[in-house]
Design a protein around this motif. Structure first.
Motif, short mmCIF file in Angstrom:
data_model
loop_
_atom_site.label_atom_id
_atom_site.label_comp_id
_atom_site.label_asym_id
_atom_site.label_seq_id
_atom_site.Cartn_x
_atom_site.Cartn_y
_atom_site.Cartn_z
N LEU A 1 17.25 46.98 59.65
CA LEU A 1 16.86 45.47 59.53
C LEU A 1 17.99 44.48 60.30
O LEU A 1 17.80 43.53 61.05
CB LEU A 1 16.61 44.71 58.28
CG LEU A 1 15.17 44.98 57.93
CD1 LEU A 1 14.67 46.46 57.85
CD2 LEU A 1 14.98 44.46 56.46
N LEU B 1 9.51 47.66 61.37
CA LEU B 1 10.67 48.28 62.20
C LEU B 1 10.93 49.54 61.90
O LEU B 1 11.91 50.25 62.41
CB LEU B 1 11.95 46.99 61.86
CG LEU B 1 11.73 45.54 62.06
CD1 LEU B 1 13.00 45.02 61.75
CD2 LEU B 1 11.61 45.83 63.93
N LEU C 1 20.05 40.47 52.76
CA LEU C 1 19.43 41.63 52.03
C LEU C 1 20.39 41.90 50.84
O LEU C 1 20.24 43.01 50.18
CB LEU C 1 19.47 42.73 52.96
CG LEU C 1 18.43 42.59 53.94
CD1 LEU C 1 18.74 43.55 55.33
CD2 LEU C 1 16.93 42.64 53.84
N THR D 1 19.14 48.59 55.65
CA THR D 1 19.93 47.40 56.17
C THR D 1 20.42 47.50 57.45
O THR D 1 20.27 46.45 58.05
CB THR D 1 21.20 47.10 54.99
OG1 THR D 1 22.01 48.01 55.02
CG2 THR D 1 20.62 46.84 53.50
N GLN E 1 17.99 44.14 64.05
CA GLN E 1 16.89 42.95 64.58
C GLN E 1 16.96 41.74 64.19
O GLN E 1 16.17 40.74 63.96
CB GLN E 1 15.53 43.58 64.15
CG GLN E 1 15.08 44.89 64.80
CD GLN E 1 14.45 44.66 66.27
OE1 GLN E 1 13.63 43.72 66.45
NE2 GLN E 1 14.86 45.53 67.19
N ILE F 1 18.67 40.43 61.08
CA ILE F 1 18.38 39.98 59.63
C ILE F 1 19.83 40.37 59.04
O ILE F 1 20.26 41.68 58.72
CB ILE F 1 17.37 40.73 59.19
CG1 ILE F 1 15.96 40.34 59.65
CG2 ILE F 1 17.23 40.35 57.49
CD1 ILE F 1 15.15 41.13 59.24
N LEU G 1 12.06 42.81 53.26
CA LEU G 1 12.00 44.28 53.56
C LEU G 1 10.44 44.34 54.16
O LEU G 1 10.15 45.00 55.10
CB LEU G 1 12.23 45.16 52.72
CG LEU G 1 11.71 46.72 52.81
CD1 LEU G 1 12.72 47.12 53.97
CD2 LEU G 1 11.93 47.48 51.63
N HIS H 1 9.40 43.04 57.70
CA HIS H 1 9.83 43.87 58.65
C HIS H 1 9.62 45.34 58.42
O HIS H 1 10.22 46.00 59.17
CB HIS H 1 11.55 43.49 58.84
CG HIS H 1 11.75 42.10 59.04
ND1 HIS H 1 11.81 41.14 58.09
CD2 HIS H 1 11.77 41.50 60.47
CE1 HIS H 1 11.76 40.01 58.54
NE2 HIS H 1 11.89 40.03 60.06
N TRP H 2 8.54 45.62 57.61
CA TRP H 2 8.37 47.02 57.44
C TRP H 2 7.95 47.96 58.90
O TRP H 2 8.27 48.87 58.78
CB TRP H 2 7.28 47.02 56.54
CG TRP H 2 6.92 48.44 55.81
CD1 TRP H 2 5.77 49.21 55.67
CD2 TRP H 2 7.82 49.21 55.14
NE1 TRP H 2 5.67 50.16 55.02
CE2 TRP H 2 7.19 50.26 54.84
CE3 TRP H 2 9.26 49.43 54.89
CZ2 TRP H 2 7.58 51.48 54.05
CZ3 TRP H 2 9.68 50.37 54.24
CH2 TRP H 2 9.01 51.32 53.97
#
Lengths: 470, 470, 470
Positions: free
Chosen positions: C65, C102, C75, C62, C68, C70, C96, C99-100
């Motif tokens: 993410l 990342l 989440l 978390t 960036q 989110i 998730l 944005h995998w």
């Protein structure tokens, strides 16, 4: 030992490393800083038993066994407090052999294995089951005149070995070495001027030592130190060495320095005086170096005698020191302001804090004509430590602002192995530069020879009283 | 240059690295931060002789030669104190060539070799015996119109180049560039707002510069700075840059800030005021960034003008700065408390202290939406430094919290080589991840293109006055 | 997952690493420190949906993410301030997956991929296009009784798992586990005594918690803590754990400690009291360890709740902590002076500051019988972090002053993967030693088994109330 020990595993890089190593391996050894007892070479008596040669004086080994619950007294380390100490060399040796696995992955293991195999030609590997066999083989060699200190010195291909003495030393062993054609200026065994016990107010007995030096005033103190430096130079010294708690330097005015000295001599030193006096004396010693040409070495950052129980029982220099964070950039500024660009001055900096490699030491060495980087020291004098040093400092300081390998050891027999390890690691590092097309092979070959021999010779063996690089 | 330069030596990994590098090598160059003089491109005049192009302005090179006793004045570095300075380009060049071995293993050697071979197509390698041949070859090229700055700019595949100016600059060169269709918002050559000389009370002449800015009160000071930012944005700027002694930030109240400013202007700054004002102004500049969309860059941790003799003779920015330990976690908290999660704010953090890579910078970048990690800077902008950066930060910050490569250079001709080195090092790092089955090849290929081009474009070139990522 | 994942790429070294890994891979898992909720195993209920199992509680994911843009609430991270929080597991999972990228290059990606493939046997790789397919596959598994916590525990080859509780815990879950034959002394699920909330005066509610403990005076406070330690030992505990802002230790006299405690209880703590009390209590807990045999673990150096916005919205332990520089040498001296060589005491040291690996931690562990080095922690529990740890500490501390791998995780399903990663990295490190002829293969094989299983078993599972290593 496998002939490729420590060379990179990748076959292409290893082939280059082998070729480079070939350019360095047979060059004579320069040992410009260490702690071998000069009496060993002055007297040239046979070494005692294997344990007293290899285990008892090596605090790397006794420390590691101690960290797993084997008290130093059981390993023969002399005690100050009446504790019973093991005296049976074979019993000590068996303890080492039983716990040999504790040293896996350490340089102590590497050095000891190779000393046994290469110096003493022991035909089996040390381990719990071979303890007695190895002990007996080494003991047999020690009885042979070919294994006396001077014979080993010749066999080791040592060109020069510097020991380290207090200004209070009468340099008797060095006088005998000079008389025998082994010592004195330009000799094979020389001394190093190490005045820590005279500038560290925190070291018990300081005032008594100053009295022994013959100084009652600050002015006399400086004069006596200059005289002792001259005596050391007459005994072959080309450098001084300074082991300080920090790298702090400070230029006190003469009146202020004199007042501090007087306070301290009367037992009335104030808070901060000890650090200030050490810091000030570094600048004074730099000034003396400009005058007399001794290369100045600085070894800062050890928290001495950290292990209180060990210190109480066994005293100093038995493995109870621990490194601390060390700052150089602000600490050295007063000294560098005064002498950092003076062509008559040369300063070799060491560290126990590798975080300073890229951040402080390489930029300083790459920015001041007077400064060279000493080889990785103590806990960092190891294959991984040597490798990280080159990887970290070369891009900013290059190779030619480093001072070459320094063994810094008490363990006479390990000297050739330690130098060989450094040469192998440098071969591996340079081979990677060649394999990655960052340096041509011929320049890498020239560089490794410089690192192994020509650089330390040039940095440490310049003619004293001259002040410019020989 | 060998086509595999800097790629890992192991053949399997090298093959993967070659494939990955192929995805990055021809992408346009984004140079979002650097110190090229914009007049070079505005005027588009031929470069002077090879020494004045490659040696004199490059303090990496003059520093290294200086560290081995060659005074900067002999290398043509302008002196402030009347020292005689070498003016013969060929003589300077020969000094470099004679001491070329000092640069072995350094990025300066790598960059220079490739500039000579690739930009100037010199057919022989530089060395003591080829000094004149290389000099003549470069000099011949410089006379060719195809080697003027704008022609090289095109050949370098540069998409955008940001220079760096003080708010006091009239941005004249940028106006000319805009008039020629090269500058202005969205242009190929843009500026960066760098207000250090207006917020550093320790920098001699501060009050005079504030007067030149037209500010007599703290409120006017902020207003004038906002106006200059608007003028910089009109000249194409997408970011500000801040070179501070530390990363300290502080949010003073307006009354307190105003009182401090007034004290300082009257020459009555108190101890700590300079550090507090710099720290406070970082928070103010962050606030302005939220308003006007300039990306904020922070370059902390250099101890400026450490070499006092060099500074006295040659002034600022000639290689006399040394990094010091830098702390970010506590230092940045006031600024991050205020703007760290604000979607309108973007902060790019640089460091000279690589001990902060895993401990502080990667966790901060991986924890705050506003923060990106700048490329390794200065002494760390080197093959080993770039490699250690990826190895240290990726596991905590990933790739997408880094801002892409930044050349940060004064040396215009070295820009393409520097970017290429970074692309090769990234290819090697990613190839290892692929070879160790940690990342599929297709994702690694996408990543290297992002690192080389798409990320810096996105981080630095967002539309200003917008405040959200383009 | 490829069978050679994380093993060195060079074929010769990889072959050795494969052979070494074979000696470790099937050994049972010892998890001597972590944060799994014991109720999961006490209740043995099915896990909720995939997002609540894998995303929501994992602040590594978390946090990344969030960095960036989110927000954690999207989440599913519970909010304290009334912010709307996403409750749809599938929607969280899709975020998730989108944005995998990342997470490329991070251990979170590695762990998650392998949990999906190996624990849940999902046949496709996660990515934006497979989000729903993966979600459905995991959800289907979670409905199967073979995927309940205790069944997974068996399948994971876990020998023992220690959770972590406050002294204020009633240990209810552990009582149920004991009743079921899973807990208690020598059991498979045990607890750890973690008293931070009772010794940290800066933690809001301290006085109330002391009251809940039943202590009105400092003497009662110590007595109650001793009683709770006894209760924890009865619930299987073999160790205590201490998460402090620094490693500071201090031995206050009883009168001084009592006065400080009284001040604090009356809400009149003075500046420095909090740090001094924490430091003092570490020495007191060491004294209790000498008495009752609990191994003492110290986790210093996190700046807690650094991200103020995150803390305000989501509270503690959601990824808002950042490491800071940590000093051990001076900080630990009071504790080591008292107990560092006491054979009844054992201290496992962790760090978030890898600059201390060679400088401080390895020398301390290699110098004090009581001290072991804990596995790389948190941001350093990663392939590169684990590798650097071995490269840095082994030469000074050897292998046998390290305590074996510790997963320290909240993510139950990731435990086997994390241990496997450590075993693979150790295999790679040892394989290099073998390939460079620094360690024979048979000793390397013995060493990897010791690191994977025998060492943590010996360090953490010694018989309590005994005080010497089992």
């Amino acid at each position: 030992m496998h002939e490729d020990q420590l060379l990179p595993a990748e076959p292409g890089v290893r082939a280059i490393a082998r070729e480079l190593y070939r350019h360095a391996k047979d060059l004579p050894l320069i040992s410009p800083h260490g702690h071998v007892d000069p009496a060993i070479l002055a007297d040239d008596r046979p070494f005692p038993d294997p344990a007293r040669l290899i285990v008892v004086p090596d605090h790397y080994v006794t420390r590691m066994l101690g960290s797993q619950g084997i008290p130093p007294a059981r390993l023969g380390v002399p005690a100050l407090d009446g504790t019973e100490v093991e005296t049976d060399g074979r019993a000590i040796w068996r303890l080492l052999a039983e716990h040999w696995h504790l040293l896996r992955g350490t340089p102590s293991r590497l050095w000891t294995e190779r000393v046994l195999a290469e110096v003493f030609e022991v035909p089996v590997a040390l381990g719990p089951r071979t303890a007695d066999e190895v002990y007996d083989a080494v003991a047999a060699r020690l009885a042979d005149p070919g294994f006396r200190p001077r014979a080993l010195f010749e066999r080791f291909n040592l060109e020069v070995l510097a020991t380290t003495e207090s200004p209070l030393s009468d340099l008797e062993a060095h006088a005998k070495l000079a008389a025998d054609g082994w010592g004195g200026p330009g000799g094979r065994v020389i001394t190093t001027f190490r005045p820590d016990d005279l500038v560290d107010l925190d070291w018990p007995g300081w005032a008594e030592r100053v009295a022994r030096l013959g100084a009652g005033t600050y002015a006399e103190f400086l004069t006596r130190l200059r005289e002792r430096r001259a005596a050391f130079i007459a005994a072959g010294a080309t450098s001084s060495d300074h082991g300080h708690a920090s790298a702090a330097t400070l230029a006190l005015g003469p009146a202020e320095a004199s007042a501090l000295f007087d306070r301290a001599l009367r037992g009335r030193a104030e808070a901060g005086d000890a650090e200030r006096f050490r810091a000030h004396m570094l600048v004074e010693f730099a000034r003396m170096s400009v005058e007399d040409g001794l290369v100045m070495q600085l070894h800062p950052g050890a928290v001495r005698n950290h292990n209180a129980a060990l210190h109480a029982r066994h005293g100093r220099d038995v493995g109870g020191d621990i490194p601390g964070p060390t700052e150089y950039v602000r600490a050295l500024k007063p000294l560098l302001d005064a002498f950092g660009t003076d062509p008559r001055f040369r300063l070799v900096l060491y560290t126990l804090d590798e975080t300073t490699f890229t951040r402080e030491l390489a930029p300083i060495a790459g920015g001041y004509p007077a400064v060279f980087l000493g080889a990785p020291w103590w806990f960092l004098d190891s294959p991984e430590g040597l490798r990280r040093f080159r990887e970290a400092v070369t891009e900013t300081a290059g190779f030619y602002n480093t001072a070459g390998f320094v063994d810094d050891t008490r363990a006479f027999c390990s000297i050739p192995v330690r130098h060989d390890v450094a040469r192998r690691v440098d071969a591996g590092f340079l081979a990677r530069l060649v394999a990655e097309h960052r340096l041509p092979l011929d320049e890498a070959a020239e560089t490794i020879a410089d690192l192994a021999y020509h650089l330390p010779r040039r940095v440490f063996q310049r003619t004293v009283h001259n002040g410019v690089s020989a």
